[in-house]
Write an enzyme that holds these catalytic residues in place. Structure first.
Site, PDB file in Angstrom:
ATOM      1  N   ALA A   1       0.241   3.139   7.466  1.00 19.42           N
ATOM      2  CA  ALA A   1       0.446   4.569   7.717  1.00 19.42           C
ATOM      3  C   ALA A   1      -0.881   5.279   7.910  1.00 19.42           C
ATOM      4  O   ALA A   1      -0.917   6.460   8.208  1.00 19.42           O
ATOM      5  CB  ALA A   1       1.217   5.196   6.556  1.00 19.42           C
TER       6      ALA A   1
ATOM      7  N   ASN B   1       0.820  -1.197   0.000  1.00 22.22           N
ATOM      8  CA  ASN B   1       0.000   0.000   0.000  1.00 22.22           C
ATOM      9  C   ASN B   1       0.861   1.257   0.000  1.00 22.22           C
ATOM     10  O   ASN B   1       0.978   1.930  -1.001  1.00 22.22           O
ATOM     11  CB  ASN B   1      -0.928  -0.025   1.217  1.00 22.22           C
ATOM     12  CG  ASN B   1      -2.032   1.014   1.116  1.00 22.22           C
ATOM     13  OD1 ASN B   1      -1.865   2.051   0.470  1.00 22.22           O
ATOM     14  ND2 ASN B   1      -3.163   0.738   1.720  1.00 22.22           N
ATOM     15  N   ASP B   2       1.504   1.520   1.147  1.00 23.09           N
ATOM     16  CA  ASP B   2       2.279   2.760   1.243  1.00 23.09           C
ATOM     17  C   ASP B   2       3.430   2.808   0.265  1.00 23.09           C
ATOM     18  O   ASP B   2       3.836   3.872  -0.187  1.00 23.09           O
ATOM     19  CB  ASP B   2       2.820   2.919   2.669  1.00 23.09           C
ATOM     20  CG  ASP B   2       1.696   2.934   3.684  1.00 23.09           C
ATOM     21  OD1 ASP B   2       1.862   2.346   4.755  1.00 23.09           O
ATOM     22  OD2 ASP B   2       0.651   3.529   3.373  1.00 23.09           O
ATOM     23  N   ILE B   3       3.972   1.650  -0.096  1.00 22.56           N
ATOM     24  CA  ILE B   3       5.150   1.665  -0.955  1.00 22.56           C
ATOM     25  C   ILE B   3       4.809   1.940  -2.415  1.00 22.56           C
ATOM     26  O   ILE B   3       5.700   2.076  -3.254  1.00 22.56           O
ATOM     27  CB  ILE B   3       5.952   0.352  -0.848  1.00 22.56           C
ATOM     28  CG1 ILE B   3       5.086  -0.830  -1.238  1.00 22.56           C
ATOM     29  CG2 ILE B   3       6.523   0.189   0.540  1.00 22.56           C
ATOM     30  CD1 ILE B   3       5.859  -2.139  -1.297  1.00 22.56           C
ATOM     31  N   VAL B   4       3.498   1.974  -2.744  1.00 15.82           N
ATOM     32  CA  VAL B   4       3.101   2.321  -4.104  1.00 15.82           C
ATOM     33  C   VAL B   4       2.159   3.516  -4.062  1.00 15.82           C
ATOM     34  O   VAL B   4       1.301   3.686  -4.921  1.00 15.82           O
ATOM     35  CB  VAL B   4       2.410   1.139  -4.841  1.00 15.82           C
ATOM     36  CG1 VAL B   4       3.393   0.043  -5.114  1.00 15.82           C
ATOM     37  CG2 VAL B   4       1.236   0.621  -4.039  1.00 15.82           C
TER      38      VAL B   4
END
Lengths: 90, 465
Positions: free
Chosen positions: B435, B394-397
């Site tokens: 996050a 999620n947060d990494i994309v």
């Protein structure tokens, strides 16, 4: 002072060597450095021959737990690599 | 065995340990590296047992055997997905051992120091016990968080910075008290108090760090266990311990730095805690859409898209680990490659719960490592990608890192699948990631959502391939 020199040099060597580790091997790196840090067992071995009871048992317990770490720490990367030596294999 | 021989053995062991780390620069040499490490350890142990230990052999061997058996069984039974928590709990053992050796050294009245040497010796003992205790309790908490036995949310006590400061000052204060007492022949009480302080500090420090920041915490504790070993080396005047401790310490420190850089956050801000979960404003302020605004897709259509594609990129995240989907993912990549599709895996540095987590999972699933790429290597290739598959990430994309200046993840380097033709996101629901930040990727024109469990969804897709 001699020990401090050794310490600084070792930090430097560590710095140079670890920056070269490829990211895909970071997990084995953590596992191996963890296994290697059980070198503290040497400290416990230095104490095990003590005539003092308390010393001896503290040292014995320390030896036991670091042994867990040594065997566990080295056996895990072996498991990793058993699977990862797979270049070209599908 | 003479002093000289022991020293030679230690030097040899040191060389082998350095070669072990050096071997990790390439996959091909890494196996050899592991053997070097084992040999180095064996040599150091043998030299010490033969040369220095003079009594209590039975007790010693008994402990080694029991400990070794436990360690060996642990390693064999472990699932790849449990690696992070295993590493955490092993770190705690090193920390605890350092504390025990510290106390043992303090109680040892064989070698007598005087004057400044005594002070230095006591400071070394103090530091060894302090760092060891901190590593021990911190690692135990890390283990509990990683194995989900306690919540991954950061524990933010009011005035926690104040609490940390108090503990730090107490630690320094007690150092002075300890030195004074030790000169007079006492000091045990101060040493025990500082152990408790360090234990509390370790617990509090790691409790305050959120689940998503765990990769940094694990490498940091790795580093601390090294420094604890080095401190033990100083107090015992043993160069082998000092060198190895320094190697491990710097290794962990570098990994922590790499992790922090990958999240674009300062190390101190990670340690001071708070981020990595629904930390305050992050959650509500960003909610810009709802389930109605996304475009769902089904497995069959995904399969068709994949078959028609030339280049496919798979972007795994922690969710893939949780769903144990890595084997299905491998099947998918294999089938596509058999059809002539160019398949690659894009790994973000902090994907997962510890450095290299995704790589280990993919390796376990027999994905050849030459199609697994780091983010820096393939981020520029996304415009050429036909289909990107985001699995449990999620947060990494999340483009908000680039587009939204006041987002909690602003500035963090991310993978950029939206630059490709189509992005398929595999997700269980529209719930936010660690996050607590909403992800604009889901609402983009060229993104389709495939809802469901990661493994189940991929197995579905496989049926249509």
């Amino acid at each position: 002072m001699g020990h401090f020199t050794v310490f600084v040099l070792a930090c430097f060597v560590g710095y140079m060597v670890v920056w070269n580790v490829t990211p895909s091997l970071h997990t084995p790196l953590m596992s191996v450095t963890n296994a290697v840090s059980s070198i503290v067992i040497i400290g416990a071995l230095l104490q095990i021959s003590s005539p003092d009871d308390l010393n001896r048992y503290l040292a014995a317990f320390a030896i036991l737990i670091t042994s867990i770490n040594i065997f566990g720490g080295f056996a895990v990367p072996s498991a990793c690599w058993l699977c990862s030596v797979n270049k070209g294999e599908q | 065995m003479s002093e000289g021989m022991i020293t030679m053995a230690y030097v040899l062991a040191t060389i082998l340990f350095i070669l072990t780390l050096g071997g990790l620069s390439h996959q091909e040499t890494s196996r050899r590296g592991n053997y070097f490490g084992m040999t180095g350890m064996a040599i150091a142990l043998l030299a010490t047992i033969i040369g220095i230990v003079t009594d209590n052999y039975a007790l010693m061997f008994g402990c080694i055997l029991v400990g070794g058996a436990i360690g060996f069984t642990l390693a064999k039974k472990i699932e790849m997905t449990q690696m992070p928590e295993l590493v955490a709990i092993l770190h705690s053992l090193v920390g605890l051992a350092a504390v025990l050796v510290g106390f043992g050294t303090f109680l040892d009245h064989d070698t007598v120091f005087t004057g400044i040497e005594l002070t230095i010796h006591n400071v070394e003992i103090y530091l060894g016990v302090l760092i060891g205790a901190l590593t021990f309790s911190g690692s135990v908490v890390a283990y509990l968080k990683l194995s989900a036995k306690i919540s991954g949310a950061p524990l933010m006590l009011p005035g926690r910075h104040f609490l940390n400061l108090i503990l730090l000052l107490a630690a320094i204060g007690y150092l002075l008290a300890f030195l004074g007492a030790a000169e007079a022949g006492n000091g045990m009480q101060q040493l025990m108090i500082v152990t408790v302080i360090a234990l509390l500090f370790g617990i509090h420090m790691v409790m305050a760090i959120g689940g998503a920041d765990m990769p940094v915490v694990v490498s940091m504790l790795n580093s601390y266990s090294g420094w604890a070993a080095a401190a033990t080396g100083f107090m015992l005047g043993n160069d082998l311990l000092i060198v190895v401790g320094a190697l491990v310490g710097s290794s962990g420190a570098i990994l922590s730095y790499i992790m922090c850089r990958a999240m674009n956050r300062k190390f101190l801000s990670v340690i001071a805690g708070g981020f990595g979960s629904t930390g305050g404003s992050g959650g509500s302020a960003q909610a810009s859409g709802s389930e109605a605004d996304v475009q769902p897709i089904d497995a069959e259509s995904v399969a068709n898209l994949l078959l028609a594609a030339d280049k496919v990129m798979i972007l795994p995240g922690y969710g893939m680990a949780v769903a144990q989907a890595q084997h299905s993912v491998f099947e998918l990549s294999r089938k596509l490659r058999d059809q002539g599709v160019d398949v690659g895996f894009g790994i973000h540095p902090v994907a997962g719960r510890m450095p290299g987590h995704m790589n280990v999972l993919l390796a376990e699933a027999r994905v050849p490592y030459d199609i697994v790429f780091e983010m820096d290597e393939i981020n520029k290739d996304f415009p050429k990608v036909d289909v990107s598959i985001v699995i449990g990430a999620n947060d990494i994309v999340n483009p908000a890192a680039q587009e939204v200046p006041d987002s909690p993840i602003a500035g963090m380097p991310v993978l950029e699948p939206w630059l490709g033709k189509t992005t398929i996101v595999l997700k269980r629901s529209m719930a936010s990631g660690y996050a607590g930040v909403d992800n604009p990727l889901f609402y983009k024109e060229n993104t389709r959502m495939l809802f469901g469990d990661a493994k189940g969804s991929i197995d579905e897709i496989l049926k249509y391939l």
